[in-house]
Design a protein around this motif. Structure first.
Motif, PDB file in Angstrom:
ATOM      1  N   MET A 170     -26.326 -25.102  88.189  1.00  0.00           N
ATOM      2  CA  MET A 170     -25.755 -23.756  88.149  1.00  0.00           C
ATOM      3  C   MET A 170     -25.226 -23.416  86.759  1.00  0.00           C
ATOM      4  O   MET A 170     -25.266 -22.254  86.343  1.00  0.00           O
ATOM      5  N   THR A 171     -24.737 -24.413  86.036  1.00  0.00           N
ATOM      6  CA  THR A 171     -24.306 -24.171  84.654  1.00  0.00           C
ATOM      7  C   THR A 171     -25.490 -23.711  83.814  1.00  0.00           C
ATOM      8  O   THR A 171     -25.397 -22.756  83.038  1.00  0.00           O
ATOM      9  N   THR A 172     -26.614 -24.382  83.978  1.00  0.00           N
ATOM     10  CA  THR A 172     -27.828 -23.991  83.261  1.00  0.00           C
ATOM     11  C   THR A 172     -28.316 -22.630  83.722  1.00  0.00           C
ATOM     12  O   THR A 172     -28.755 -21.797  82.920  1.00  0.00           O
ATOM     13  N   PHE A 173     -28.252 -22.375  85.019  1.00  0.00           N
ATOM     14  CA  PHE A 173     -28.690 -21.100  85.605  1.00  0.00           C
ATOM     15  C   PHE A 173     -27.948 -19.926  84.973  1.00  0.00           C
ATOM     16  O   PHE A 173     -28.542 -18.872  84.701  1.00  0.00           O
ATOM     17  N   CYS A 174     -26.657 -20.095  84.719  1.00  0.00           N
ATOM     18  CA  CYS A 174     -25.827 -19.003  84.207  1.00  0.00           C
ATOM     19  C   CYS A 174     -25.727 -18.969  82.689  1.00  0.00           C
ATOM     20  O   CYS A 174     -25.264 -17.966  82.129  1.00  0.00           O
ATOM     21  N   ALA A 175     -26.144 -20.034  82.008  1.00  0.00           N
ATOM     22  CA  ALA A 175     -25.955 -20.118  80.561  1.00  0.00           C
ATOM     23  C   ALA A 175     -26.780 -19.064  79.825  1.00  0.00           C
ATOM     24  O   ALA A 175     -27.960 -18.861  80.139  1.00  0.00           O
ATOM     25  N   LYS A 202     -31.613 -15.519 111.267  1.00  0.00           N
ATOM     26  CA  LYS A 202     -31.135 -16.666 112.045  1.00  0.00           C
ATOM     27  C   LYS A 202     -30.110 -17.489 111.283  1.00  0.00           C
ATOM     28  O   LYS A 202     -29.171 -18.001 111.860  1.00  0.00           O
ATOM     29  N   TYR A 203     -30.327 -17.640 109.977  1.00  0.00           N
ATOM     30  CA  TYR A 203     -29.313 -18.281 109.140  1.00  0.00           C
ATOM     31  C   TYR A 203     -29.645 -18.001 107.682  1.00  0.00           C
ATOM     32  O   TYR A 203     -30.757 -17.598 107.336  1.00  0.00           O
ATOM     33  N   VAL A 204     -28.642 -18.179 106.834  1.00  0.00           N
ATOM     34  CA  VAL A 204     -28.755 -17.937 105.397  1.00  0.00           C
ATOM     35  C   VAL A 204     -28.386 -19.228 104.682  1.00  0.00           C
ATOM     36  O   VAL A 204     -27.390 -19.876 105.024  1.00  0.00           O
ATOM     37  N   VAL A 205     -29.178 -19.619 103.682  1.00  0.00           N
ATOM     38  CA  VAL A 205     -28.862 -20.798 102.872  1.00  0.00           C
ATOM     39  C   VAL A 205     -28.698 -20.342 101.425  1.00  0.00           C
ATOM     40  O   VAL A 205     -29.569 -19.653 100.881  1.00  0.00           O
ATOM     41  N   VAL A 206     -27.594 -20.731 100.794  1.00  0.00           N
ATOM     42  CA  VAL A 206     -27.307 -20.323  99.422  1.00  0.00           C
ATOM     43  C   VAL A 206     -27.012 -21.559  98.577  1.00  0.00           C
ATOM     44  O   VAL A 206     -26.354 -22.487  99.029  1.00  0.00           O
ATOM     45  N   GLY A 207     -27.546 -21.554  97.346  1.00  0.00           N
ATOM     46  CA  GLY A 207     -27.266 -22.653  96.434  1.00  0.00           C
ATOM     47  C   GLY A 207     -25.793 -22.721  96.091  1.00  0.00           C
ATOM     48  O   GLY A 207     -25.156 -23.763  96.211  1.00  0.00           O
ATOM     49  N   ARG A 208     -25.244 -21.612  95.655  1.00  0.00           N
ATOM     50  CA  ARG A 208     -23.809 -21.546  95.377  1.00  0.00           C
ATOM     51  C   ARG A 208     -23.320 -20.112  95.526  1.00  0.00           C
ATOM     52  O   ARG A 208     -23.997 -19.166  95.131  1.00  0.00           O
ATOM     53  N   ARG A 209     -22.124 -19.981  96.078  1.00  0.00           N
ATOM     54  CA  ARG A 209     -21.474 -18.669  96.172  1.00  0.00           C
ATOM     55  C   ARG A 209     -20.822 -18.333  94.834  1.00  0.00           C
ATOM     56  O   ARG A 209     -20.183 -19.187  94.217  1.00  0.00           O
ATOM     57  N   ALA A 210     -20.976 -17.099  94.417  1.00  0.00           N
ATOM     58  CA  ALA A 210     -20.228 -16.608  93.270  1.00  0.00           C
ATOM     59  C   ALA A 210     -18.783 -16.353  93.704  1.00  0.00           C
ATOM     60  O   ALA A 210     -18.462 -16.349  94.896  1.00  0.00           O
ATOM     61  N   GLU A 211     -17.926 -16.135  92.734  1.00  0.00           N
ATOM     62  CA  GLU A 211     -16.551 -15.769  93.064  1.00  0.00           C
ATOM     63  C   GLU A 211     -16.503 -14.365  93.661  1.00  0.00           C
ATOM     64  O   GLU A 211     -15.798 -14.103  94.636  1.00  0.00           O
ATOM     65  N   LEU A 237     -22.608 -10.529  89.191  1.00  0.00           N
ATOM     66  CA  LEU A 237     -21.923 -11.671  89.785  1.00  0.00           C
ATOM     67  C   LEU A 237     -20.990 -12.330  88.781  1.00  0.00           C
ATOM     68  O   LEU A 237     -21.293 -12.423  87.589  1.00  0.00           O
ATOM     69  N   VAL A 238     -19.850 -12.794  89.285  1.00  0.00           N
ATOM     70  CA  VAL A 238     -18.860 -13.524  88.493  1.00  0.00           C
ATOM     71  C   VAL A 238     -18.711 -14.926  89.099  1.00  0.00           C
ATOM     72  O   VAL A 238     -18.466 -15.031  90.300  1.00  0.00           O
ATOM     73  N   PRO A 239     -18.871 -16.016  88.304  1.00  0.00           N
ATOM     74  CA  PRO A 239     -19.217 -16.074  86.884  1.00  0.00           C
ATOM     75  C   PRO A 239     -20.564 -15.416  86.580  1.00  0.00           C
ATOM     76  O   PRO A 239     -21.483 -15.472  87.389  1.00  0.00           O
ATOM     77  N   TYR A 240     -20.652 -14.842  85.387  1.00  0.00           N
ATOM     78  CA  TYR A 240     -21.806 -14.039  85.022  1.00  0.00           C
ATOM     79  C   TYR A 240     -23.042 -14.895  84.758  1.00  0.00           C
ATOM     80  O   TYR A 240     -22.946 -16.041  84.317  1.00  0.00           O
ATOM     81  N   THR A 241     -24.212 -14.306  85.008  1.00  0.00           N
ATOM     82  CA  THR A 241     -25.477 -14.985  84.706  1.00  0.00           C
ATOM     83  C   THR A 241     -25.926 -14.707  83.273  1.00  0.00           C
ATOM     84  O   THR A 241     -26.919 -15.272  82.816  1.00  0.00           O
ATOM     85  N   HIS A 242     -25.202 -13.844  82.566  1.00  0.00           N
ATOM     86  CA  HIS A 242     -25.471 -13.551  81.152  1.00  0.00           C
ATOM     87  C   HIS A 242     -26.905 -13.096  80.924  1.00  0.00           C
ATOM     88  O   HIS A 242     -27.653 -13.686  80.141  1.00  0.00           O
ATOM     89  N   GLY A 243     -27.267 -12.038  81.592  1.00  0.00           N
ATOM     90  CA  GLY A 243     -28.579 -11.453  81.368  1.00  0.00           C
ATOM     91  C   GLY A 243     -29.323 -11.190  82.657  1.00  0.00           C
ATOM     92  O   GLY A 243     -29.016 -11.772  83.702  1.00  0.00           O
TER      93      GLY A 243
END
Length: 317
Positions: free
Chosen positions: A26-31, A176-185, A193-199
């Motif tokens: 996720m750090t790489t995803f948002c960097a 039926k269900y939702v799967v998410v890698g990570r929730r934003a704040e 989204l916060v933290p920002y994805t920067h682009g």
């Protein structure tokens, strides 16, 4: 653990368990500095973790026919990663467009629609990388439900999403269900989204269009002459240190300091000014190097405030 749902209530929202590996992804995803190749690899790895989590909660998923529906263009890397994990899957492409400043979403099917269904279509698995407001994916789920005559069975998988958007998706009929890698704040007032994805996620995955700006793009409602004069006075070609970016929508400058402490002191000054003026930069810091971009997202373009903030940055060195 086998997944159970209550058809009368919202669908379960399942989050990938937090691990150091997920945090690194996720750090790489948002960097802001992530290259398209690394971004695609990161989404592949995130999708694998998302589907592993889905399989843990729903062992039937990998052994029944599924139709993957990636929301273009951002979810194409998810499709590439999902197909080996779902060997009985086929795919249908959907492109969604949203009118700026509204919740109006248009769904375009690039090929056949999922209904009437083929005999081997099976369960629908909707893929999306980023879910901010939820308007797009909610409209897609609503259209799938309507097209099916109220019989669609959907699983939604996403990499990064706002909590309120996830709740909206989970409340959609047929999900039926939702799967998410990570929730934003949260999702901020501009829809980011916060933290920002920067682009833009699509640009981060595929690379932005390399189009040279012909001049500053001034945001609606601004004094055009004043902003253009201000921006041009900052540019390298006119003796300044800034350059136009993003087809004229932004100005950017790279700063280099004697060491990290001086770079950090500069960033602290900029942060205080940003707080005072309620206008924040897009920036990166690597040791003694700081890169700052000023732009306005709503209305989109350059404003007198961008000019003022760039001038303040110049005054701090």
């Amino acid at each position: 653990m086998t997944l159970t749902t209550d058809s009368k209530g919202p669908a379960p929202i399942i989050e990938v368990p937090s691990t150091p590996a997920l945090t690194a992804l996720m750090t790489t995803f948002c960097a802001p500095s992530t290259t398209p190749k690394i971004m695609q690899d990161t989404i592949h790895a995130l999708t694998h973790q998302i589907l592993t989590t889905a399989h843990t909660n729903d062992p039937t998923l990998a052994h029944t026919p599924t139709t993957l529906i990636p929301i273009l263009r951002g979810a194409l890397p998810m499709l590439v990663a999902a197909q080996p994990n779902l060997p009985l899957s086929s795919s249908i492409l959907a492109r969604c467009s949203k009118t700026k400043g509204t919740a109006d979403v248009v769904v375009e099917w690039l090929g056949r629609r999922p209904f009437p269904a083929a005999h081997d279509d099976g369960r629908l698995v909707v893929l999306d990388t980023v879910v901010a407001t939820g308007d797009t994916i909610v409209q897609l789920c609503a259209e799938l439900w309507a097209l099916s005559g109220g019989t669609a069975s959907m699983v939604v998988c996403c990499c990064y999403a706002a909590p309120t958007a996830l709740e909206r998706v989970a409340a959609c009929p047929g999900v039926k269900y939702v799967v998410v890698g990570r929730r934003a704040e949260r999702c901020d007032e501009r829809g980011y989204l916060v933290p920002y994805t920067h682009g833009d996620i699509g640009d981060k995955i595929y690379g932005g269009r390399m189009v040279e700006a012909e001049g500053p793009v001034v945001a609606a409602g601004e004094d055009v002459s004043r902003v253009v004069v201000g921006v041009e006075g900052l540019l390298v070609e006119n003796g300044g240190a800034w350059r136009l970016e993003s087809e004229g929508l932004a100005i950017q400058r790279d700063f280099q300091f004697a060491g990290f402490n001086k770079a950090w002191a500069f960033m602290n000054k900029v942060a205080e000014a940003a707080k005072e003026h309620r206008h924040h930069p897009e920036w990166t810091n690597i040791y003694n190097n700081v890169s700052i971009r000023w732009t306005t997202h709503d209305p989109k373009g350059l404003t007198s405030l961008d000019v003022n903030m760039a001038q303040l940055c110049d005054s701090y060195i």
